[in-house]
Write a protein that holds these residues in place. Structure first.
Motif, short mmCIF file in Angstrom:
data_model
loop_
_atom_site.label_atom_id
_atom_site.label_comp_id
_atom_site.label_asym_id
_atom_site.label_seq_id
_atom_site.Cartn_x
_atom_site.Cartn_y
_atom_site.Cartn_z
N ASP A 83 114.13 9.44 -71.61
CA ASP A 83 115.24 9.80 -72.50
C ASP A 83 114.79 10.65 -73.69
O ASP A 83 115.62 11.05 -74.50
CB ASP A 83 115.91 8.54 -73.04
CG ASP A 83 116.77 7.86 -71.99
OD1 ASP A 83 116.92 8.46 -70.92
OD2 ASP A 83 117.26 6.76 -72.24
N ALA A 84 113.48 10.90 -73.80
CA ALA A 84 112.98 11.62 -74.98
C ALA A 84 113.50 13.05 -75.02
O ALA A 84 113.92 13.54 -76.08
CB ALA A 84 111.46 11.61 -74.99
N PRO A 86 116.30 14.57 -73.46
CA PRO A 86 117.73 14.74 -73.75
C PRO A 86 118.11 14.47 -75.20
O PRO A 86 119.10 15.00 -75.69
CB PRO A 86 118.40 13.73 -72.80
CG PRO A 86 117.42 13.54 -71.70
CD PRO A 86 116.08 13.64 -72.35
N ARG A 87 117.35 13.61 -75.87
CA ARG A 87 117.66 13.35 -77.28
C ARG A 87 117.28 14.51 -78.18
O ARG A 87 117.85 14.69 -79.25
CB ARG A 87 116.93 12.08 -77.74
CG ARG A 87 117.50 10.80 -77.20
CD ARG A 87 117.09 9.61 -78.07
NE ARG A 87 115.64 9.50 -78.13
CZ ARG A 87 114.91 8.75 -77.31
NH1 ARG A 87 115.51 8.05 -76.36
NH2 ARG A 87 113.60 8.69 -77.43
N LYS A 88 116.32 15.33 -77.74
CA LYS A 88 115.84 16.44 -78.56
C LYS A 88 116.49 17.76 -78.20
O LYS A 88 116.75 18.59 -79.07
CB LYS A 88 114.32 16.55 -78.41
CG LYS A 88 113.69 17.60 -79.31
CD LYS A 88 112.17 17.58 -79.19
CE LYS A 88 111.52 18.63 -80.09
NZ LYS A 88 110.03 18.64 -79.93
N SER A 90 119.54 19.88 -75.76
CA SER A 90 120.73 19.78 -74.92
C SER A 90 120.39 20.32 -73.53
O SER A 90 119.39 20.99 -73.32
CB SER A 90 121.88 20.60 -75.52
OG SER A 90 121.57 21.99 -75.47
N THR A 91 121.27 20.01 -72.58
CA THR A 91 121.07 20.50 -71.22
C THR A 91 121.01 22.02 -71.19
O THR A 91 120.18 22.61 -70.50
CB THR A 91 122.20 20.01 -70.31
OG1 THR A 91 122.23 18.58 -70.34
CG2 THR A 91 122.01 20.48 -68.88
N ASP A 178 127.65 22.14 -71.91
CA ASP A 178 128.38 20.97 -72.39
C ASP A 178 129.86 21.05 -72.02
O ASP A 178 130.49 20.04 -71.68
CB ASP A 178 128.24 20.85 -73.91
CG ASP A 178 126.80 20.55 -74.33
OD1 ASP A 178 126.03 20.09 -73.46
OD2 ASP A 178 126.46 20.78 -75.49
N THR A 293 107.23 17.65 -76.18
CA THR A 293 108.02 16.44 -76.41
C THR A 293 107.34 15.26 -75.73
O THR A 293 107.16 15.27 -74.51
CB THR A 293 109.44 16.60 -75.85
OG1 THR A 293 110.05 17.76 -76.44
CG2 THR A 293 110.28 15.38 -76.16
N ALA A 296 108.93 9.40 -73.00
CA ALA A 296 109.35 8.08 -73.46
C ALA A 296 108.52 6.98 -72.81
O ALA A 296 108.29 5.93 -73.40
CB ALA A 296 110.83 7.87 -73.16
N ARG A 343 117.72 -1.77 -70.86
CA ARG A 343 116.76 -0.67 -70.99
C ARG A 343 115.36 -1.21 -71.23
O ARG A 343 114.38 -0.65 -70.73
CB ARG A 343 117.18 0.25 -72.13
CG ARG A 343 118.47 1.03 -71.84
CD ARG A 343 118.94 1.76 -73.08
NE ARG A 343 117.97 2.74 -73.51
CZ ARG A 343 117.88 3.98 -73.02
NH1 ARG A 343 118.72 4.39 -72.09
NH2 ARG A 343 116.97 4.82 -73.46
N GLU A 349 111.63 2.96 -72.70
CA GLU A 349 110.94 3.55 -73.84
C GLU A 349 109.76 2.66 -74.23
O GLU A 349 109.97 1.52 -74.68
CB GLU A 349 111.89 3.71 -75.04
CG GLU A 349 113.04 4.68 -74.80
CD GLU A 349 113.97 4.76 -76.00
OE1 GLU A 349 113.54 5.32 -77.02
OE2 GLU A 349 115.09 4.26 -75.91
#
Length: 574
Positions: A83-84, A86-88, A90-91, A178, A293, A296, A343, A349
């Motif tokens: 998940d690291a 997608p949090r930083k 965008s697609t 998006d 990056t 996770a 999770r 994570e």
């Protein structure tokens, strides 16, 4: 680069051979010497053709390998980052990095061969001109770098504008991605025009940024023509004056003019190389941002062995213990708390597990080999992901199961009607993200896929939130028959009474901590907070039962009338 050097040196030698043919063959009338130089020129031309072909083939091969390996590297990072990423990013930004920046990096592998050849050709021409005239040799030695330096005044603004264009294009791509992802929702609420206006605005910004880049490129081309033209005129003029004064021969003057024409190429190639290197530098920074990056989850340092036999999972943060075997449920008034526990159990994570440790058997989960954790503990998330390919490949990506086993999993997930509606059954093509299926159909197919993993520990997050009550009841009973066997541990994150009634143990969280544990019926009767979370119907007595039935009957009524499980008035999927 070797082919590029040979190719360019052949071009650099051509004016010299022409000059020698004139001075030693044509002017003296020596046919033998003329034939020698002409033959040498023909051989040089053939060698140049072969080298040019090989250089181009090698450059294209390098270009494609650099582009696609860069894209593969980003793709590998995406699949390993958890998940690291997608949090930083965008697609859209990741897509732009793969589609655009990887190609920009590849361009330098094409221009590098020409640049190496241009440098070698420049040095050779400088040496040959020095043999003719030291004054002209100095002009070449100092003039060509000076002309290249003049172009930097145009290249610097180009670098800044290309960076601005790249950022604008990234934002536009991100907005587009998006928007497409939420297109069905937008249509449902009638908000397409808002996003169209936003996309049009982003597109306009990207266009204006591209116009500025085009202005700089036009300026660069114009300055190249001016600088190179001025150099060629000055160089040829000085050579002509020396020829008139008798310092050089006529053939040498022809050679000097040929050198002047040739030197246009190294200057233009150098400018083109600098421009491409700038674009590649901008693209490389974006790719490095993605690759830098931290994942996770990853195996960092020595690992500890996972338990050999099925073992309990202990979450130190909540105090929940998932015993091996049987079916357990996790309920919380705050869905984020129960989802967070899922999770942690699935090791999403490592940084979180370092602070809130989960122990599997005797050791910490995040210290075990990731591959073994992933093969034995499987989490099926609340937002299922489907990809393109046949339905058989979708449900059984590894191809380990027969069609009979796949059909058995489909029956457990109560997804037989989905298969009946497909023309080619398991061989039917699934569209990107499964957009050809409804939300409930996607959810049931994802449940079948999770069951086919035959994981030792299977964590299901809201597996029936998009199906009607009757289908949910069938899934609950089939799930108990399928997974309620020794060696299989199943954890279901849900607040649906139908599923909870089929569980062996229900864990109730309050403020993220273990508050109560027991069967669904026991918690309904003894824990008011639990009852408020899972029973939302009307007309129930103080024990969570309806006037005419048991707690289970009341749960069914609550589920059917109030949307627990998202049922509609017709019993269909929402």
């Amino acid at each position: 680069m070797l082919y590029g050097i040979i190719w360019t040196l052949c071009q650099a030698f051509t004016p010299y051979i022409l000059g020698q043919a004139i001075d030693q063959g044509i002017l003296p009338g020596d046919f033998g010497r003329l034939s020698f130089w002409v033959g040498l020129l023909v051989a040089l031309t053939l060698l140049q053709s072969v080298a040019a072909t090989l250089r181009h083939r090698a450059s294209v091969s390098n270009w494609m390998q650099a582009a696609y390996r860069s894209a593969q590297t980003v793709g590998y990072k995406v699949t390993r980052s958890g998940d690291a990423l997608p949090r930083k990013f965008s697609t859209g930004e990741v897509v732009s990095t793969t589609a655009s920046d990887a190609m920009r990096i590849a361009e330098i592998f094409d221009v590098a061969a020409r640049l190496a050849g241009s440098v070698a050709g420049y040095l050779l021409v400088t040496f040959l001109v020095f043999q003719t005239s030291w004054q002209l040799g100095l002009v070449v030695l100092l003039g060509v770098p000076f002309c290249g330096a003049m172009l930097l005044f145009v290249i610097r603004p180009l670098q800044r504008r290309q960076k601005e264009q790249r950022e604008a294009a990234g934002k536009m791509t991100a907005l587009g991605a998006d928007t497409v992802a939420g297109l069905r929702v937008l249509r449902g609420i009638g908000g397409e025009h808002i996003f169209v206006d936003r996309y049009r605005e982003r597109s306009r910004e990207t266009q204006l940024a591209g116009n500025k880049v085009a202005y700089s490129l036009a300026d660069l081309d114009a300055v190249q023509v001016l600088v190179v033209g001025a150099f060629s005129v000055a160089f040829t003029w000085i050579g002509a004056l020396q020829a008139v004064s008798g310092q050089i021969e006529a053939g040498q003057l022809v050679a000097l003019y040929g050198y002047a024409v040739f030197l246009v190429s190294p200057i233009r190639t150098a400018a083109d190389a600098v421009s491409r290197f700038i674009r590649a530098h901008v693209g490389a920074r974006r790719i490095i941002d993605v690759l830098a990056t931290p994942s996770a989850v990853h195996d960092a340092g020595p690992t500890v062995p996972a338990p050999v036999s099925p073992s309990a999972l202990l979450d130190s943060d909540s105090g929940v213990v998932v015993a091996p075997g049987g079916l357990s449920a996790i309920v919380s008034g705050d869905p984020a708390e129960s989802a967070g526990l899922a999770r942690r159990l699935g090791r999403f994570e490592d940084a979180v597990l370092q602070e809130a440790e989960v122990r599997w058997g005797e050791a910490a989960l995040h210290l075990m080999p990731l591959r073994e954790v992933r093969s034995r503990i499987v989490v099926s998330d609340a937002e299922p992901q489907l990809f393109t390919g046949t339905l058989r490949e979708e449900l059984d990506p590894a191809g380990r199961h027969s069609d009979e086993k796949i059909m058995a999993a489909i029956r457990v997930a109560s997804a037989g009607d989905v298969l009946d509606g497909l023309e080619y059954g398991l061989d039917d093509e699934v569209t990107e993200k499964g957009r050809g299926f409804s939300g409930g159909q996607r959810q049931r197919l994802t449940l079948a896929r999770a069951l086919l993993t035959e994981a030792e520990v299977l964590v299901l997050v809201e597996p029936t939130s998009a199906v009607d009550a009757h289908t949910e009841a069938r899934i609950a009973q089939a799930l108990r028959r399928k997974r309620g066997t020794p060696g299989h541990t199943t954890v279901v994150v849900t607040a649906s009474p139908l599923l909870l009634g089929a569980m062996d143990t229900v864990v109730f969280l309050k403020d993220g901590k273990l508050h109560a544990q027991g069967t669904h019926r026991q918690l309904l009767e003894t824990v008011p907070d639990y009852r408020r979370v899972v029973v939302r119907g009307e007309g129930m007595d103080g024990h969570g039962t309806s006037a005419n039935g048991t707690a289970a009957d009341a749960a069914v009524g609550a589920n059917a009338t109030n949307g627990v499980g998202h049922s509609n008035n017709n019993g269909g999927e929402e």
